[in-house]
Scaffold this active site. Structure first.
Site, PDB file in Angstrom:
ATOM      1  N   GLU A  35      -4.793   8.308   0.087  1.00  0.00           N
ATOM      2  CA  GLU A  35      -4.832   6.953  -0.504  1.00  0.00           C
ATOM      3  C   GLU A  35      -6.138   6.228  -0.165  1.00  0.00           C
ATOM      4  OE1 GLU A  35      -3.197   3.484   1.198  1.00  0.00           O
ATOM      5  OE2 GLU A  35      -2.049   4.582   2.710  1.00  0.00           O
TER       6      GLU A  35
ATOM      7  N   LYS B  18      -6.381  -4.452  -3.977  1.00  0.00           N
ATOM      8  CA  LYS B  18      -5.273  -3.648  -3.443  1.00  0.00           C
ATOM      9  C   LYS B  18      -4.286  -3.451  -4.589  1.00  0.00           C
ATOM     10  CE  LYS B  18      -1.338  -4.082  -0.338  1.00  0.00           C
ATOM     11  NZ  LYS B  18      -0.636  -4.978   0.594  1.00  0.00           N
TER      12      LYS B  18
ATOM     13  N   VAL C 216       0.216   3.279  -1.108  1.00  0.00           N
ATOM     14  CA  VAL C 216       1.051   4.484  -1.113  1.00  0.00           C
ATOM     15  C   VAL C 216       1.743   4.617  -2.474  1.00  0.00           C
ATOM     16  CG1 VAL C 216       3.135   5.534  -0.127  1.00  0.00           C
ATOM     17  CG2 VAL C 216       1.367   4.594   1.389  1.00  0.00           C
TER      18      VAL C 216
ATOM     19  N   ASP D 297      10.511  -9.711   1.407  1.00  0.00           N
ATOM     20  CA  ASP D 297       9.313  -8.868   1.403  1.00  0.00           C
ATOM     21  C   ASP D 297       9.662  -7.416   1.710  1.00  0.00           C
ATOM     22  OD1 ASP D 297       6.836  -7.747   1.499  1.00  0.00           O
ATOM     23  OD2 ASP D 297       5.962  -9.221   2.862  1.00  0.00           O
TER      24      ASP D 297
ATOM     25  N   SER E 133       8.219  -3.580   0.619  1.00  0.00           N
ATOM     26  CA  SER E 133       7.095  -2.916  -0.039  1.00  0.00           C
ATOM     27  C   SER E 133       7.543  -2.127  -1.260  1.00  0.00           C
ATOM     28  CB  SER E 133       6.418  -1.965   0.945  1.00  0.00           C
ATOM     29  OG  SER E 133       5.412  -1.240   0.275  1.00  0.00           O
ATOM     30  N   ALA E 134       6.713  -2.196  -2.309  1.00  0.00           N
ATOM     31  CA  ALA E 134       6.953  -1.384  -3.515  1.00  0.00           C
ATOM     32  C   ALA E 134       6.855   0.109  -3.189  1.00  0.00           C
ATOM     33  CB  ALA E 134       5.959  -1.760  -4.603  1.00  0.00           C
ATOM     34  N   ASP E 135       6.297   0.455  -2.031  1.00  0.00           N
ATOM     35  CA  ASP E 135       6.252   1.870  -1.629  1.00  0.00           C
ATOM     36  C   ASP E 135       7.657   2.480  -1.604  1.00  0.00           C
ATOM     37  OD1 ASP E 135       3.549   1.440  -1.191  1.00  0.00           O
ATOM     38  OD2 ASP E 135       3.654   1.641   0.994  1.00  0.00           O
TER      39      ASP E 135
ATOM     40  N   LYS F 227       4.617   1.253  10.986  1.00  0.00           N
ATOM     41  CA  LYS F 227       4.326   0.334  12.080  1.00  0.00           C
ATOM     42  C   LYS F 227       5.512  -0.595  12.303  1.00  0.00           C
ATOM     43  CE  LYS F 227      -0.646  -0.200  11.911  1.00  0.00           C
ATOM     44  NZ  LYS F 227      -1.136   0.427  10.675  1.00  0.00           N
TER      45      LYS F 227
END
Ligand code: PSU
Ligand code: MN
Length: 309
Positions: free
Chosen positions: A30, A92, A112, A144, A146-148, A165
């Site tokens: 990535e 991003k 990602v 919140d 992540s779209a990952d 993390k």
């Protein structure tokens, strides 16, 4: 969209194209980790080292980004240098951003999620990075997530990472992945690693101990029509792991600064990543580099086994 139309926007480097044509192993990498994940010039140095690591294990690296109206798989050294130098000035780009970045012919660093999309379009099945996005702490209030995670649910690419993390809520991240049917494999571990630390206290679904076994499970999943991604969690090498107490304290401080400054949306993760580097006095950066190299190596070995099948 017809395949031919998609191909118009997809630009493979000659090396990546010929490797894929011949069925040789390729590993996707990535670019948000380059632009938004590490400071210049360490980001560029690392990106090039990671590519070298993939090659040393017998696979071809395909660093992915959006440039000049194209989804690119396989960048030149100059293109990697350009992304690294521009840093936060590149966009991003996650799933929702792709058509806009293409339309404006802007430079987009792929997260990602977006890297998985482009890898899949190109026919690349293995992808190495540092950490995935996930369910943020306090997502109960902020929403919140992540779209990952949604991408992992739908796009058939395996992501080798060092877990995530603890800026994230790792327990909720695992719950989300479970709901969406995304397998989480621990490489030689029973626990989800927490990026800088080898342990998180959260068990993974399955422990596998060889690239061969992982390749077998991936082929079985996809051959049986079970579309979607897989998380392959590879703990940071012992020698580079950071003490949990130190990193917990730094992350708490970074989180509280993000909250008091009202950081939101796509800015959250880059803000936290930069804060952690700053607060750890660069120690976290070295650990980050080492774990990405370790992931690149495992991804290349899995890609090689997959290509043999
Ligand atoms: N976590 C890291 N390093 C990173 C990222 C996450 O430890 O560089 C980047 C990846 O590109 C990941 C993205 O896909 O942040 C997730 O951003 P968000 O939480 O906004 O979805
Ligand atoms: Mn988010």
């Amino acid at each position: 969209m017809k395949k031919t139309e998609t191909q118009e926007y997809l630009e493979l480097s000659p090396e990546v194209e010929s490797a894929l044509r011949d069925g040789r192993p390729v590993v996707a990498l990535e670019s948000t980790i380059i632009s938004h994940g590490m400071p210049y010039p360490k980001n560029v140095e690392t990106a090039l080292q990671v590519e070298a690591q993939v090659r040393s294990k017998g696979a071809i690296p395909a660093t992915i980004a959006i440039m000049n109206g194209k989804l690119k798989a396989g960048l030149t050294t100059d293109e990697i240098e350009f992304l690294g130098k521009k840093g936060l000035a590149v966009i991003k780009s996650s799933r929702r951003d792709i058509p806009f970045v293409l339309a404006k012919k802007e430079t987009g660093a792929t997260t990602v999620a977006a890297t998985m999309i482009v890898a899949h379009l190109a026919g690349i099945r293995i992808f190495a990075t540092g950490g995935i996005g996930g369910v943020h702490r306090f997502a109960q209030e902020t929403f919140d997530i992540s779209a990952d995670l949604e991408e992992l649910a739908r796009t058939s690419v395996a992501v080798v990472c060092a877990g995530a993390k603890s800026i994230l809520d790792l327990g909720l991240t695992l719950e989300y992945l479970e709901t969406r049917g995304v397998p989480v494999i621990g490489y030689k571990t029973k626990e989800l690693p927490a990026f800088y630390c080898r342990e998180s206290g959260f068990p993974v679904d399955y422990q596998l101990d060889t690239p061969e076994e992982i390749a077998q499970v991936l082929s079985l999943k996809w051959q049986t029509g079970l579309e979607g991604g897989v998380v392959i969690a590879n703990p940071i090498p012992e020698a580079y792991a950071l003490p949990k107490a130190d990193i917990d304290r730094i992350i708490e401080q970074a989180l509280s600064e993000a909250r008091s400054r009202g950081i939101k949306g796509k800015e959250t993760t880059p803000f936290l990543l930069a804060k952690i580097v700053e607060l750890s006095g660069g120690k976290s950066l070295e650990a980050n580099i080492q774990l990405v190299l370790n992931n690149a190596s495992l991804a290349a070995q899995i890609a090689a086994k997959l290509a043999d099948r």
